[in-house]
Motif scaffolding. Structure first.
Motif, PDB file in Angstrom:
ATOM      1  N   HIS A 189       0.828  -1.213   0.000  1.00 46.92           N
ATOM      2  CA  HIS A 189       0.000   0.000   0.000  1.00 46.92           C
ATOM      3  C   HIS A 189       0.853   1.249   0.000  1.00 46.92           C
ATOM      4  O   HIS A 189       1.918   1.278   0.605  1.00 46.92           O
ATOM      5  N   PHE A 190       0.327   2.268  -0.677  1.00 41.82           N
ATOM      6  CA  PHE A 190       0.883   3.608  -0.505  1.00 41.82           C
ATOM      7  C   PHE A 190      -0.126   4.438   0.256  1.00 41.82           C
ATOM      8  O   PHE A 190      -1.339   4.204   0.163  1.00 41.82           O
ATOM      9  N   LEU A 219       3.621  -0.844   3.780  1.00 37.79           N
ATOM     10  CA  LEU A 219       2.839   0.388   3.685  1.00 37.79           C
ATOM     11  C   LEU A 219       3.809   1.559   3.654  1.00 37.79           C
ATOM     12  O   LEU A 219       4.631   1.725   4.556  1.00 37.79           O
ATOM     13  N   ILE A 220       3.734   2.347   2.583  1.00 38.78           N
ATOM     14  CA  ILE A 220       4.658   3.482   2.445  1.00 38.78           C
ATOM     15  C   ILE A 220       3.857   4.770   2.410  1.00 38.78           C
ATOM     16  O   ILE A 220       2.946   4.921   1.588  1.00 38.78           O
ATOM     17  N   ALA A 221       4.165   5.700   3.296  1.00 33.02           N
ATOM     18  CA  ALA A 221       3.561   7.023   3.230  1.00 33.02           C
ATOM     19  C   ALA A 221       4.471   7.879   2.366  1.00 33.02           C
ATOM     20  O   ALA A 221       5.675   7.944   2.612  1.00 33.02           O
ATOM     21  N   SER A 222       3.925   8.489   1.352  1.00 35.02           N
ATOM     22  CA  SER A 222       4.775   9.290   0.468  1.00 35.02           C
ATOM     23  C   SER A 222       3.981  10.307  -0.328  1.00 35.02           C
ATOM     24  O   SER A 222       2.818  10.094  -0.675  1.00 35.02           O
ATOM     25  N   HIS A 223       4.642  11.438  -0.630  1.00 36.17           N
ATOM     26  CA  HIS A 223       4.071  12.438  -1.539  1.00 36.17           C
ATOM     27  C   HIS A 223       4.470  12.151  -2.966  1.00 36.17           C
ATOM     28  O   HIS A 223       3.934  12.736  -3.894  1.00 36.17           O
ATOM     29  N   ASP A 224       5.477  11.339  -3.095  1.00 36.88           N
ATOM     30  CA  ASP A 224       6.200  11.247  -4.353  1.00 36.88           C
ATOM     31  C   ASP A 224       5.421  10.423  -5.376  1.00 36.88           C
ATOM     32  O   ASP A 224       5.446   9.198  -5.370  1.00 36.88           O
ATOM     33  N   VAL A 243      -3.298   2.423  -3.584  1.00 35.08           N
ATOM     34  CA  VAL A 243      -2.973   3.751  -3.085  1.00 35.08           C
ATOM     35  C   VAL A 243      -4.116   4.280  -2.227  1.00 35.08           C
ATOM     36  O   VAL A 243      -5.267   4.346  -2.672  1.00 35.08           O
ATOM     37  N   LEU A 244      -3.790   4.608  -0.997  1.00 33.50           N
ATOM     38  CA  LEU A 244      -4.784   5.166  -0.075  1.00 33.50           C
ATOM     39  C   LEU A 244      -4.498   6.651   0.045  1.00 33.50           C
ATOM     40  O   LEU A 244      -3.341   7.068   0.118  1.00 33.50           O
ATOM     41  N   LEU A 268     -10.114   8.301   4.839  1.00 36.49           N
ATOM     42  CA  LEU A 268      -9.178   7.538   4.027  1.00 36.49           C
ATOM     43  C   LEU A 268      -9.936   6.992   2.828  1.00 36.49           C
ATOM     44  O   LEU A 268     -10.981   6.358   2.965  1.00 36.49           O
ATOM     45  N   GLN A 269      -9.399   7.298   1.635  1.00 37.73           N
ATOM     46  CA  GLN A 269     -10.075   6.814   0.438  1.00 37.73           C
ATOM     47  C   GLN A 269      -9.115   5.999  -0.398  1.00 37.73           C
ATOM     48  O   GLN A 269      -7.910   6.251  -0.380  1.00 37.73           O
ATOM     49  N   LEU A 270      -9.692   5.100  -1.158  1.00 35.40           N
ATOM     50  CA  LEU A 270      -8.875   4.341  -2.091  1.00 35.40           C
ATOM     51  C   LEU A 270      -8.775   5.160  -3.364  1.00 35.40           C
ATOM     52  O   LEU A 270      -9.804   5.509  -3.979  1.00 35.40           O
ATOM     53  N   ALA A 271      -7.549   5.550  -3.716  1.00 36.17           N
ATOM     54  CA  ALA A 271      -7.392   6.368  -4.909  1.00 36.17           C
ATOM     55  C   ALA A 271      -7.620   5.502  -6.143  1.00 36.17           C
ATOM     56  O   ALA A 271      -7.299   4.319  -6.150  1.00 36.17           O
ATOM     57  N   GLY A 272      -8.162   6.134  -7.201  1.00 37.86           N
ATOM     58  CA  GLY A 272      -8.482   5.380  -8.411  1.00 37.86           C
ATOM     59  C   GLY A 272      -7.241   5.076  -9.218  1.00 37.86           C
ATOM     60  O   GLY A 272      -6.110   5.287  -8.785  1.00 37.86           O
ATOM     61  N   ALA A 273      -7.481   4.607 -10.408  1.00 37.60           N
ATOM     62  CA  ALA A 273      -6.384   4.217 -11.278  1.00 37.60           C
ATOM     63  C   ALA A 273      -5.724   5.419 -11.941  1.00 37.60           C
ATOM     64  O   ALA A 273      -4.764   5.273 -12.676  1.00 37.60           O
ATOM     65  N   ASP A 274      -6.276   6.618 -11.642  1.00 29.92           N
ATOM     66  CA  ASP A 274      -5.769   7.814 -12.301  1.00 29.92           C
ATOM     67  C   ASP A 274      -4.311   8.125 -11.972  1.00 29.92           C
ATOM     68  O   ASP A 274      -3.659   8.871 -12.666  1.00 29.92           O
TER      69      ASP A 274
END
Ligand SMILES: Nc1ncnc2c1ncn2[C@@H]1O[C@H](COP(=O)(O)OP(=O)(O)OP(=O)(O)O)[C@@H](O)[C@H]1O
Ligand SMILES: [Mg+2]
Lengths: 225, 299
Positions: free
Chosen positions: A30-31, A190-195, A210-211, A218-224
Motif C-alpha cells: 500500500h501507498f 505500507l509506504i507514506a509518500s508524496h512522491d 494507493v490510499l 481515508l479513500q482508495l485512490a483510483g487508477a488515475d
C-alpha cells in the motif's frame, strides 16, 4: 495483519482522522498519500501502537492493541519494521550498530547475524559509512540506515514514512526495489509518500494500492495515478 | 523478574551496556554519594555497636549486683558483717553475698589514694558484694530488715546512678541505628535523583530503544546495572576508608571510658562489610524504581 476499524483520532483539538477503516492483508503493498499535515504520520503511528485511537479499534496480528501491555507492545514492534519520518538513532553508536539494534535488543546471536548485517548494509549502500556516527550522515544516508534497521529483524509488516524524502531518484529506486523485494517475499508493506513518481514506478513492479487521506477520511485512490 | 534477568543485571551483557551512552557526571555523583554515605555509615555503625555494648554491660551489672556498705566502730565491724551476711543468705532472690577482702577494698581505693595503702589505719566501711539470681530480691524489704538488725548497713543497688547511664547508652545506640537508616535513605534519594537525571538525559535513547522493540526490563537493566555497580564501588571505597578511620581510633581502655570504646571488636569487624552490599541493594532498588516510573510515561 493490521486492521483499522472505524478509527478516529484527534490530538486534542478537532478530529484529525475519522471513520478510517482499512485492512493491510498479508503480502499486500500500500501507498498512503495526502497533503502535508493530513495525518499520514499519525495514521502510521496508530498502526504500530505509538498512538491509541480516540475511537474505533486497531487490530494487529488478530488481536486488539488496546489490550496490549508494555511487553506485548515491545514484541509487536519487533514484528513491525518502522522507518520514521524523523529517523532517530543512538547518536553515540556507529551506523552499523544502530542498524543491528533490533537484533541486540531482541537478544539475537550477533555472530550468526553478522553476515546478514553486512549484506544489508551493502544493500543500502552504507558499507563505506558503517563506522560513522549517525550525526555525521547526510539526510539520505540516514534514511537508508533507518530502512535497513526497520527490516533487519525480517518483520512481517514494514511501515515506511517518507522513506525516500531525502534521496535522489536513483537511490529512491533502489530503496523501492528493496521494499518490493521484501514484498515479494511475503511481507506486508505500507509506504507514506508524496512522491507520485515513486508510486508510479512501484505500480509498474507490484500490485500496489494507493490510499489517500482527504477531509479526515481515508479513500482508495483510483487508477488515475 | 526471574532469576535469569536478575543474574543478567550483574553479569551483564556488553551490548546492553553500550546502548546507553557513558554519562560522566551522574557516574561521578553516584560514586561520590555512595562513598561518602558508606564512610558515614561505618562510623554510625561503630557508634551503635559501642553504645550497644556499653548499654548491655551496664544493664546486666545494674540488674545483677548491688553493694552493701557497713559503717560501724572497728570492734563491731566483724559482728555486724556476719549478721548482714546471714540475713543476705536467707533473703530469697540473692544468689551470692560475699564480703570483700581488705586487699580488694584497697584495690578499689587505689585510684584515689595510690597503692600501698594500709586500710587498717583508716575507718573504711566494709563492702559486701550482693549478686542477684534470676528472680531478684525485694530491695525495700531487705532494707527494712537490715535497718532493724544491722544499723550501720546501707544497701546501694546502683540503680540511682546507673539507670540514667544505661538509658543514655540505649538512646545513643538508637540514634546510631536511626542515623544508619537516614544515611541509607539519603543515599537512595541521591541515587534516585542521579538516575532520574540520567534517564532524562537519555530520553531519546530510551525512545529509540522502545521503537525498535526493546522491553522495559532491557532498558531499565542497562541503567540499573550501571548505578548498582557504581554504588557498589563507591561504597566499597567509602567503607574501606571508614574502617581505616575506625582502626586509627585509640583502643578501648578503662581510663578513656566510653570514647575509646568506639570501634569494632572481634567479629564486629564483619558488620561494616555489609555496608557495600546494602549500598548496592539501595542503589539497585532506587534506580529500578526510577526507571520503572520513567518508562511508564512513554508509549
Ligand atoms: N504530537 C502532536 N500534538 C499535536 N498535534 C500534532 C502532533 N503531531 C502532529 N500534529 C498535527 O497533526 C496533523 C497531522 O500531522 P502528521 O504528522 O500526521 O501529518 P503528515 O500527513 O504526516 O504530514 P507530512 O506530510 O508533513 O509529514 C498536523 O497538523 C500536525 O501539526
Ligand atoms: Mg508525516
Amino acid at each position: 495483519m493490521i486492521e483499522l476499524d472505524n478509527v478516529g483520532y484527534s490530538y486534542g483539538g478537532g478530529a484529525l482522522l475519522s471513520n478510517v477503516s482499512v485492512t493491510l492483508a498479508p503480502g499486500s503493498f500500500h501507498f498512503l498519500t495526502g497533503p502535508s499535515g493530513a495525518g499520514k504520520t499519525t495514521l502510521l503511528k496508530l498502526c504500530y501502537g505509538a498512538l491509541e485511537p480516540t475511537s474505533g479499534r486497531v487490530k494487529a496480528f488478530e488481536s486488539d492493541m488496546r489490550g496490549f501491555d508494555r511487553d506485548q507492545m515491545a514484541m509487536l514492534r519487533r514484528r513491525i519494521g518502522v522507518v520514521h519520518q524523523d529517523c532517530r538513532f543512538l547518536d553515540h553508536l556507529p551506523v552499523a550498530d544502530n542498524i543491528a539494534l533490533p537484533l541486540v535488543v531482541s537478544g539475537r546471536d550477533m555472530l550468526r547475524e553478522a553476515e546478514n548485517l553486512r549484506e544489508l548494509i551493502a544493500w543500502v549502500g552504507l558499507s563505506e559509512r558503517a563506522d560513522a556516527l549517525p550525526p555525521e550522515l547526510s539526510g539520505g544516508e540516514r534514511q537508508r540506515a533507518a530502512l535497513a534497521r526497520a527490516v533487519i529483524l525480517s518483520p512481517d509488516v514494514i511501515l515506511a514514512d517518507e522513506p525516500t524524502g531525502n534521496v535522489d531518484w536513483e537511490m529512491s529506486m533502489r530503496l523501492l526495489q528493496l521494499l518490493v523485494e521484501l514484498n515479494r517475499m511475503g511481507k506486508t508493506v505500507l509506504i507514506a509518500s508524496h512522491d507520485l513518481g515513486l508510486i508510479r514506478a512501484a505500480k509498474s513492479q507490484v500490485q500496489a494500492r494507493v490510499l489517500r487521506i482527504s477531509n479526515r477520511r481515508l479513500q482508495l485512490a483510483g487508477a488515475d495515478l | 523478574m526471574n532469576r535469569g534477568t536478575i543474574r543478567s543485571y550483574f553479569i551483564g551483557d556488553a551490548q546492553a551496556d553500550r546502548v546507553v551512552p557513558p554519562s560522566g557526571f551522574t557516574a561521578r555523583l553516584t560514586l561520590f554519594a555512595a562513598g561518602a554515605m558508606a564512610f558515614l555509615a561505618v562510623f554510625a555503625l561503630a557508634l551503635s555497636l559501642a553504645a550497644g555494648r556499653l548499654a548491655d554491660r551496664w544493664a546486666s551489672e545494674l540488674a545483677r549486683s548491688a553493694t552493701l556498705r557497713i559503717t560501724a566502730p572497728a570492734d563491731q565491724m566483724a559482728a555486724q558483717t556476719e549478721v548482714a551476711l546471714t540475713i543476705l543468705r536467707q533473703t530469697p532472690g540473692v544468689a551470692r553475698a560475699r564480703a570483700l577482702s581488705p586487699q580488694e577494698q584497697a584495690g578499689l581505693l587505689a585510684p584515689w589514694f595510690g597503692p600501698g595503702l594500709d586500710l587498717a589505719t583508716l575507718p573504711v566501711p566494709q563492702l559486701i558484694e550482693v549478686t542477684e539470681d534470676e528472680t531478684g530480691y525485694d530491695a525495700a524489704g531487705l532494707r527494712l530488715r537490715l535497718a532493724a538488725e544491722v544499723p550501720g548497713a546501707v544497701l546501694d543497688d546502683h540503680t540511682r546512678w546507673r539507670r540514667p547511664l544505661v538509658e543514655a547508652a540505649t538512646s545513643l545506640r538508637r540514634i546510631g541505628w536511626i542515623s544508619i537508616a537516614l544515611i541509607g535513605g539519603t543515599m537512595a534519594a541521591m541515587i534516585s535523583l542521579a538516575a532520574h537525571a540520567a534517564l532524562a538525559a537519555n530520553a531519546q535513547v530510551i525512545e529509540v530503544l522502545r521503537l525498535v522493540g526493546a522491553r522495559d526490563v532491557y532498558i531499565a537493566s542497562a541503567f540499573v546495572r550501571r548505578f548498582t555497580i557504581r554504588a557498589l564501588i563507591g561504597a566499597v571505597l567509602g567503607t574501606g576508608l571508614g574502617m581505616g578511620g575506625v582502626l586509627l581510633l585509640p583502643a578501648a581502655s578503662d581510663e578513656g571510658g566510653f570514647l575509646t570504646g568506639l570501634g569494632f571488636q572481634g567479629l564486629g569487624w564483619l558488620w561494616p562489610l555489609l555496608i557495600p552490599i546494602l549500598g548496592a541493594l539501595v542503589a539497585f532498588a532506587a534506580t529500578w524504581a526510577a526507571a520503572r516510573s520513567r518508562l511508564k510515561e512513554l508509549t
